[in-house]
Design an enzyme around this catalytic site. Structure first.
Site, mmCIF file in Angstrom:
data_model
loop_
_atom_site.group_PDB
_atom_site.id
_atom_site.type_symbol
_atom_site.label_atom_id
_atom_site.label_comp_id
_atom_site.label_asym_id
_atom_site.label_seq_id
_atom_site.Cartn_x
_atom_site.Cartn_y
_atom_site.Cartn_z
ATOM 1 N N CYS A 136 0.942 -1.106 0.079
ATOM 2 C CA CYS A 136 0.067 0.203 0.216
ATOM 3 C C CYS A 136 0.887 1.323 -0.066
ATOM 4 C CB CYS A 136 -0.902 -0.165 1.278
ATOM 5 S SG CYS A 136 -1.799 1.585 1.285
ATOM 6 N N CYS A 139 -0.465 4.384 1.975
ATOM 7 C CA CYS A 139 -0.057 3.955 3.528
ATOM 8 C C CYS A 139 1.329 4.153 3.788
ATOM 9 C CB CYS A 139 -0.578 2.453 3.836
ATOM 10 S SG CYS A 139 -2.282 1.962 3.333
ATOM 11 N N ASP A 140 2.050 3.818 3.270
ATOM 12 C CA ASP A 140 3.723 3.922 3.803
ATOM 13 C C ASP A 140 4.577 4.484 2.774
ATOM 14 O OD1 ASP A 140 2.735 1.783 5.631
ATOM 15 O OD2 ASP A 140 2.906 0.116 4.071
#
Length: 309
Positions: A136, A139-140
């Site tokens: 992701c 997300c990261d």
């Protein structure tokens, strides 16, 4: 046992929330098990959605899911942020058990569990998950500012991940095992025009290097078999999805790829009173709008089923 509910929807995302909107507007007061971690589905890990009708300038994936969620709630859907862990779908009354141990009965179950990120299948990929290996970018990606990272894949999701990562990374290496992309033309052109993305063709990742965190990748050329290593601090895997059908394996009919099969132009599964929609049944289109469409179909099929019992 509690009272028997008309409709319980297992899963959320565009399919589950749309099914909830339609079922709630029909007066069924559906129960929606959104998932404890996966509430909102794959769009929660998506940045700008440009092709969902009605949003001229696009909309962020999480914002779209939040709007659908609120719409379902407005019409009377009961949303439970938990997972269903067991299902008995055989009888006329279906019995479901959630992660808190609560048991619920329903006349109809709509399956909308979606799909999960597919892994390469390497031991170190799993070991270094959260330590440089991710599925992701939204997300990261922030954690890889001014670093060199790699994305594995050749479809739309890989192109989107790579483009997004260029906001943070100094360079993004896009590794694909073939010499042509599966991505749509517009997504492929966008990635190829990005000066921070470098394509590595005819190559597969055979190992993830690093002790405590990712330090590099071991690669194999699919054309001549030669092996090499590259230094990266992050690996983003974008090679597709697997349907989340584990809960219903052996309970409803699945196809060879473990997607739930449905009958004809309906959302009916092989079990009476059980319907399925979204990415759980679709390995052809896999779009937010098609998932929402099948969610609508599932709710309408469920209402007709209830009205003719």
């Amino acid at each position: 046992m509690s009272e028997v509910k008309d409709i319980v929807i297992v899963g959320s995302g565009p399919a589950g929330y749309t099914a909830a909107i339609y079922a709630a507007r029909a007066g069924s007061r559906p129960i929606v098990y959104e998932g404890s971690v996966t509430a909102g589905g794959a769009l929660m890990n998506t940045t700008e959605v440009e092709n969902f009708p009605g949003f001229t300038d696009g909309i962020m994936g999480p914002d779209l899911m939040d709007a659908m969620r609120k719409q379902a709630k407005r019409f009377g859907a009961e949303l439970i942020t938990d997972d269903v862990v067991e299902m008995d779908l055989a009888g006329e009354i279906k019995v479901l058990k959630d992660g808190s141990g609560k048991t619920i009965q329903a006349k109809v179950v709509i399956l909308a569990m979606g799909s999960a990120y597919k892994e390469i299948g390497l031991e170190n990929e799993k070991r270094l998950s959260g330590h440089g290996v991710s599925w992701c970018a939204t997300c990261d990606g922030f954690f890889f500012r001014d670093q060199v990272v790699a994305v594995v894949g050749g479809g739309d999701s890989a192109m989107e991940e790579a483009n997004f990562l260029t906001k943070f990374a100094s360079k993004v290496l896009l590794i694909h095992r073939r010499d042509t992309l599966k991505a749509s033309k517009i997504m492929a052109e966008r990635a190829q025009a990005n000066p921070k993305i470098e394509f590595i063709w005819n190559t597969e990742v055979i190992d993830v290097l690093g002790e405590q965190k990712v330090s590099g990748l071991k690669l194999r050329n699919t054309a001549d078999g030669s092996e090499s290593e590259i230094a990266v601090t992050g690996l983003f895997v974008a090679i597709g999805h697997d349907p989340r059908s584990e809960l219903v394996q052996g309970k409803v009919e699945l196809d060879a790829e473990r997607y739930v099969t449905v009958g004809g132009h309906s959302t009916r599964t092989s079990v009476e009173g059980v319907f399925a929609c979204g990415d759980l049944v679709d390995h052809t289109y896999r779009q937010a709008i098609t998932a929402a469409g099948t969610g609508c179909q599932a709710a309408l099929d469920a209402e007709r089923f209830l009205n003719h019992k």
